[in-house]
Every structure is written in structure tokens, then in C-alpha cells.
Design an enzyme around this catalytic site. Structure first.
Site, PDB file in Angstrom:
ATOM      1  N   HIS A 144      17.893  -5.791   6.439  1.00 43.52           N
ATOM      2  CA  HIS A 144      18.190  -4.664   5.543  1.00 43.52           C
ATOM      3  C   HIS A 144      18.129  -5.102   4.089  1.00 43.52           C
ATOM      4  O   HIS A 144      18.020  -6.283   3.790  1.00 43.52           O
ATOM      5  CB  HIS A 144      19.579  -4.095   5.858  1.00 43.52           C
ATOM      6  CG  HIS A 144      20.691  -5.077   5.642  1.00 43.52           C
ATOM      7  ND1 HIS A 144      21.022  -6.051   6.566  1.00 43.52           N
ATOM      8  CD2 HIS A 144      21.545  -5.268   4.594  1.00 43.52           C
ATOM      9  CE1 HIS A 144      22.025  -6.780   6.102  1.00 43.52           C
ATOM     10  NE2 HIS A 144      22.368  -6.332   4.907  1.00 43.52           N
TER      11      HIS A 144
ATOM     12  N   HIS B 255      19.895  -3.960   0.019  1.00 46.64           N
ATOM     13  CA  HIS B 255      20.855  -3.151  -0.740  1.00 46.64           C
ATOM     14  C   HIS B 255      20.182  -2.742  -2.040  1.00 46.64           C
ATOM     15  O   HIS B 255      19.461  -3.536  -2.642  1.00 46.64           O
ATOM     16  CB  HIS B 255      22.124  -3.955  -1.058  1.00 46.64           C
ATOM     17  CG  HIS B 255      22.705  -4.648   0.129  1.00 46.64           C
ATOM     18  ND1 HIS B 255      23.170  -3.955   1.228  1.00 46.64           N
ATOM     19  CD2 HIS B 255      22.886  -5.966   0.413  1.00 46.64           C
ATOM     20  CE1 HIS B 255      23.607  -4.828   2.134  1.00 46.64           C
ATOM     21  NE2 HIS B 255      23.434  -6.052   1.667  1.00 46.64           N
TER      22      HIS B 255
ATOM     23  N   GLU C  51      24.078  -9.441  -3.395  1.00 45.70           N
ATOM     24  CA  GLU C  51      24.871 -10.123  -2.373  1.00 45.70           C
ATOM     25  C   GLU C  51      24.673 -11.631  -2.485  1.00 45.70           C
ATOM     26  O   GLU C  51      23.553 -12.115  -2.677  1.00 45.70           O
ATOM     27  CB  GLU C  51      24.461  -9.648  -0.971  1.00 45.70           C
ATOM     28  CG  GLU C  51      25.284 -10.291   0.142  1.00 45.70           C
ATOM     29  CD  GLU C  51      25.174  -9.567   1.477  1.00 45.70           C
ATOM     30  OE1 GLU C  51      24.279  -8.714   1.624  1.00 45.70           O
ATOM     31  OE2 GLU C  51      25.979  -9.877   2.369  1.00 45.70           O
TER      32      GLU C  51
ATOM     33  N   HIS D  64      16.825  -8.958   3.822  1.00 47.72           N
ATOM     34  CA  HIS D  64      17.471 -10.185   4.293  1.00 47.72           C
ATOM     35  C   HIS D  64      18.171  -9.964   5.631  1.00 47.72           C
ATOM     36  O   HIS D  64      18.464  -8.825   6.019  1.00 47.72           O
ATOM     37  CB  HIS D  64      18.486 -10.694   3.257  1.00 47.72           C
ATOM     38  CG  HIS D  64      19.615  -9.736   2.994  1.00 47.72           C
ATOM     39  ND1 HIS D  64      19.465  -8.627   2.189  1.00 47.72           N
ATOM     40  CD2 HIS D  64      20.896  -9.710   3.448  1.00 47.72           C
ATOM     41  CE1 HIS D  64      20.611  -7.968   2.137  1.00 47.72           C
ATOM     42  NE2 HIS D  64      21.497  -8.590   2.902  1.00 47.72           N
TER      43      HIS D  64
END
Ligand SMILES: *[C@@H]1O[C@H](CO)[C@@H](O)[C@H](O)[C@H]1NC(C)=O
Ligand SMILES: *[C@@H]1O[C@H](CO)[C@@H](O)[C@H](O)[C@H]1NC(C)=O
Ligand SMILES: *[C@@H]1O[C@H](CO)[C@@H](O)[C@H](O)[C@H]1NC(C)=O
Ligand SMILES: *[C@@H]1O[C@H](CO)[C@@H](O)[C@H](O)[C@H]1NC(C)=O
Ligand SMILES: *[C@@H]1O[C@H](CO)[C@@H](O)[C@H](O)[C@H]1NC(C)=O
Ligand SMILES: *[C@@H]1O[C@H](CO)[C@@H](O)[C@H](O)[C@H]1NC(C)=O
Length: 361
Positions: A85, A87, A92, A126
Site C-alpha cells: 500500500h 499513504h 512513515e 511499501h
């Protein structure tokens, strides 16, 4: 003693015991910004996603929206830890506190062992896989609030009177199929964009790809541009020595460039500070420390607490604090809001240093 006062005194004692060793100690990240300390594995607020246990030492609420610090404890797994997925609004940051995990970011792959770091900027596809029996990932996400995702996905709330990292059971074989379409749609509102076509590369040499990236053999420089994924192996990053109060070695993971001005992150290795004044600051942004090795003393609001591995201190902006080590070698991770954090304060009077240990005298 007046009966009412006596009852109150008993209640105060009980609540102090419940909260731990000082008024700074809490069991869960507060719902508002205040100084606090939370022990490793203490967070009462923990959830289970399959065999992974998520804990939330710093949340969007406790950091005024600046960042979240979320740890994941898990046994090893033959499956990916999440569907691939990206973001769109969260940067992150993966850090290996215990054990080992494989991290993939676009066409890069690294095996993260204790002390290794990986940066996953926005829009970077990632995923990861947990590889060792007692692994703990420390995730830093900026801005704060990403805990809404594990709360949404939780199978159950996790409690343990022994504070064991995770439930010691043999997992039943879980299906690794993709979640239903309804969940995938719901995840987008939590800033998770599933990338079901992404195939994590498997042509790894010593856990790393593409070949020739020098993982754990050559220096890992933090990029001077934003938005590319990168990795810093433990003690292979840039190092700066500050000699102001004993020795302190700063090793940046996220700089004022790669953090996009929102936050910085890295580690500080600190010598025993006999005959030295503790470092004293009041920083303009919110700050979190997590101890990685040794024991760190933090003094704020007229109380001194000693933190050991995995303990977290949260220091709100403009709060005066001091820190020092009474043991020979202490290392802690910092997360600082903005670009004038502890790292910048130390770097002003630091020199480039080629070693992960401080001088002999
Ligand atoms: C991430 O992707 C979204 C959708 O394509 C785009 O709107 C956004 O600007 C991108 N963000 C960054 C930082 O590239
Ligand atoms: C966990 O506890 C919270 C608060 O009591 C509750 O709202 C939530 O539904 C629980 N989550 C699960 C998955 O049981
Ligand atoms: C789980 O899968 C493994 C390997 O496919 C198999 O040997 C084992 O019997 C399965 N366990 C359960 C509980 O289904
Ligand atoms: C892989 O690890 C082995 C053992 O440490 C080492 O000898 C070898 O050079 C490594 N290979 C690469 C490509 O780094
Ligand atoms: C970013 O950090 C570097 C290194 O400490 C410093 O020289 C520079 O002035 C900083 N820039 C900003 C905008 O804070
Ligand atoms: C910290 O203090 C400065 C200077 O007084 C002020 O401008 C800033 O708003 C304060 N920050 C917070 C988060 O209170």
C-alpha cells in the site's frame, strides 16, 4: 486526620501506584498535550491485528497532531505483515527495535536488523514481513493520527497482566488473500491505498536488492532531496560529535530536508556525564525520546525519571527539560516536530565524526 482527607490520601496513593513511579508516568498516551513517560509494553491501549500487537506511546491527540509513535510486536510470519500500500498524507518511518523484518519500498528491499531505519515518504508503495520470533517495529508517522488505522482494523483489544509483547500461541494459518473491496475502499479514508498489483521483489541477496547498494557495508547518506525512499543501517549513517556536556553523537535518520520541515528523527549516543552539567533545553516543537540502549535520565516539571530500552518520554514544546546518562553508554531515538529540534541544537556545535562510539578521554 479528618476522615475525608484520609480517604482522599488513600485514593491518591492508589492512583499514584496505578500510574507508576512518578506523576509523569502514564499507562496510555494522554488525549491532550502534556509531559509524560510511558514504559515499554505499558500502553493499556493496545490492539491485535492477527498475531501483531500494536501499542501507541505517542498519538495524534497526545502530540497535538504532530506525529504518532506506534510499536508493533510480533512473532515471525510466513506472510507479508500488510497488503502492499501507499499513504498520501503520512510519511512513515520504520525502525527495528528488536528482531528482524524485511522492508520493501517500490523496487528497493532491505533486511532491517536491530537499529536499522527505513524512510517511506508519501506515495511510496511499501510492505514488510516479520522474520524473527520477538520482533518490534517502531513506526513514526507524521503528521499524527495514523493510529485510527489499527483501531479500525483491530481484531480485538489486547490486554496482558504480564505485559508480554504478544500472545504466545501458534497461529492458525491465516489466508493471505486481499481484503474485501468494501474494506479497501474504507481504508482510503484512513490514508491507506492498497496496491494489489505490487509484487515485492524476491531476488534478494542477504535480504537486500537491488544488488550493489552496500547495505551494512558502506555509508548510508541521508538524501539531500525529499520524497525518495531511503535506508540507514545502524551506525552506517552520518555521525556528528558534540562535546558540550560530556560526549553526544548525533546520527540523523530524517533531516530538515527529508522530513519536509514537519519533523526530524535520529539517534543520540551519550556518554556518562560525570562532572558535566546536564543538557538543558526548551524546544520550540513537541519532542519524543525512545531509549534504545543504556539508561536515560530525563528531568522535567521538577521530577526526574530514568528510562530504559523501549521507554518513551514525551516533552511538549516550550517545556524545560534536562537529560543525562549515569551509565557508560546510552542511546536514544529522538523525534522532533519542526526543524529546530534537539538534533539542530546539538549540530550547531558538533563536528563530523567517523565513529559510532565517543573518544576515550
Ligand atoms: C501523492 O499522490 C496523490 C494522488 O496521485 C497526489 O494528489 C499527491 O500530490 C501526491 N503527493 C506527493 C507528496 O507526491
Ligand atoms: C476496544 O475497546 C474500545 C473501547 O472500549 C471499543 O470501543 C472497541 O470496540 C474495542 N475494539 C475491539 C476490536 O474490540
Ligand atoms: C498450516 O500450514 C502448514 C504449511 O502449509 C501445514 O503444514 C499446517 O498443517 C497448517 N496448520 C494448520 C493449523 O492448518
Ligand atoms: C552476504 O553475506 C555474506 C556473509 O556475511 C557475505 O560473505 C557476502 O559478501 C554477502 N553478499 C553480499 C552481496 O553482500
Ligand atoms: C537544516 O539543517 C542544516 C544542518 O544542520 C542547517 O545547516 C540548515 O541551516 C538547516 N536549514 C533549515 C531551513 O533549518
Ligand atoms: C512556544 O513559545 C513560543 C515563544 O513564546 C511561542 O511563539 C510558541 O507559540 C510556543 N509554542 C507552543 C506549542 O506553545
Amino acid at each position: 486526620m479528618h476522615a475525608f482527607t484520609a480517604v482522599l490520601a488513600v485514593f491518591t496513593t492508589i492512583s499514584r501506584l496505578a500510574e507508576g513511579r512518578s506523576s509523569l508516568h502514564v499507562h496510555s498516551a494522554p488525549t491532550f498535550v502534556r509531559p509524560y513517560v510511558i514504559e515499554h509494553y505499558a500502553p493499556a491501549q493496545a490492539v491485535a491485528l492477527g498475531q501483531q500487537i500494536y501499542r501507541f506511546p505517542v498519538t495524534g491527540a497526545s502530540s497535538g497532531g504532530a506525529f504518532s509513535l506506534i510499536s508493533t510486536s510480533s512473532p515471525s510470519s510466513s506472510e507479508l505483515g500488510s497488503i502492499p500500500h501507499r499513504h498520501q498524507t503520512h510519511h512513515e518511518n520504520f525502525f527495528c527495535l528488536k528482531g528482524r523484518f524485511q522492508l520493501w519500498a517500490e523496487d528497493e528491499a532491505r533486511l532491517l536488523t536491530v537499529g536499522d531505519y527505513g524512510s517511506i515518504p508519501r506515495n511510496t508503495t511499501h510492505t514488510y514481513q516479520i522474520l524473527d520470533p520477538d520482533t518490534e517495529i517502531v513506526g513514526v508517522l507524521a503528521p499524527g493520527g495514523f493510529e485510527d488505522l489499527p483501531f479500525f482494523l483491530a481484531d480485538s483489544n489486547y490486554t496482558s497482566s504480564t505485559r508480554t509483547p504478544y500472545v504466545p500461541t501458534t497461529p492458525s494459518n491465516s489466508s493471505s488473500g486481499s481484503p474485501p473491496e468494501a474494506i479497501i475502499t474504507a481504508l482510503r479514508s484512513l490514508d491507506v491505498y492498497a496496491q494489489l498489483d505490487y509484487a515485492p521483489r524476491t531476488d534478494l541477496v542477504n535480504g537486500s536488492a537491488p544488488s550493489g547498494n552496500g547495505w551494512h557495508t558502506t555509508t548510508d547518506a541521508v538524501p539531500t532531496v525529499n520524497f525518495t525512499p531511503y535506508f540507514v543501517a545502524k551506525d552506517y549513517g552520518e555521525k556528528y560529535l558534540n562535546r558540550e556536556n560530556g560526549y553526544q553523537i548525533v546520527q540523523p535518520f530524517v533531516t530538515n530536508v527529508t522530513g519536509g520541515g514537519e519533523f526530524t528523527q535520529g539517534s543520540v549516543t551519550i556518554s556518562r556525564q560525570f562532572n558535566a552539567t546536564p543538557s538543558a533545553y526548551a524546544l520550540p516543537g513537541h519532542t519524543a525520546f525512545e531509549v534504545l540502549e543504556g539508561a536515560l535520565n530525563v528531568r522535567m516539571q521538577m521530577e526526574t525519571v530514568m528510562l530504559i530500552t523501549g521507554d518513551v518520554a514525551f516533552i511538549p514544546a516550550n517545556t524545560s527539560f534536562e537529560y543525562w546518562s549515569d551509565v557508560a553508554f546510552t542511546k536514544f531515538m529522538y523525534v522532533c516536530q519542526g526543524v529546530q529540534g534537539l538534533d539542530q541544537q546539538l549540530l550547531v556545535n558538533a563536528e563530523a565524526w567517523g565513529f559510532s562510539v565517543f573518544p576515550t578521554a
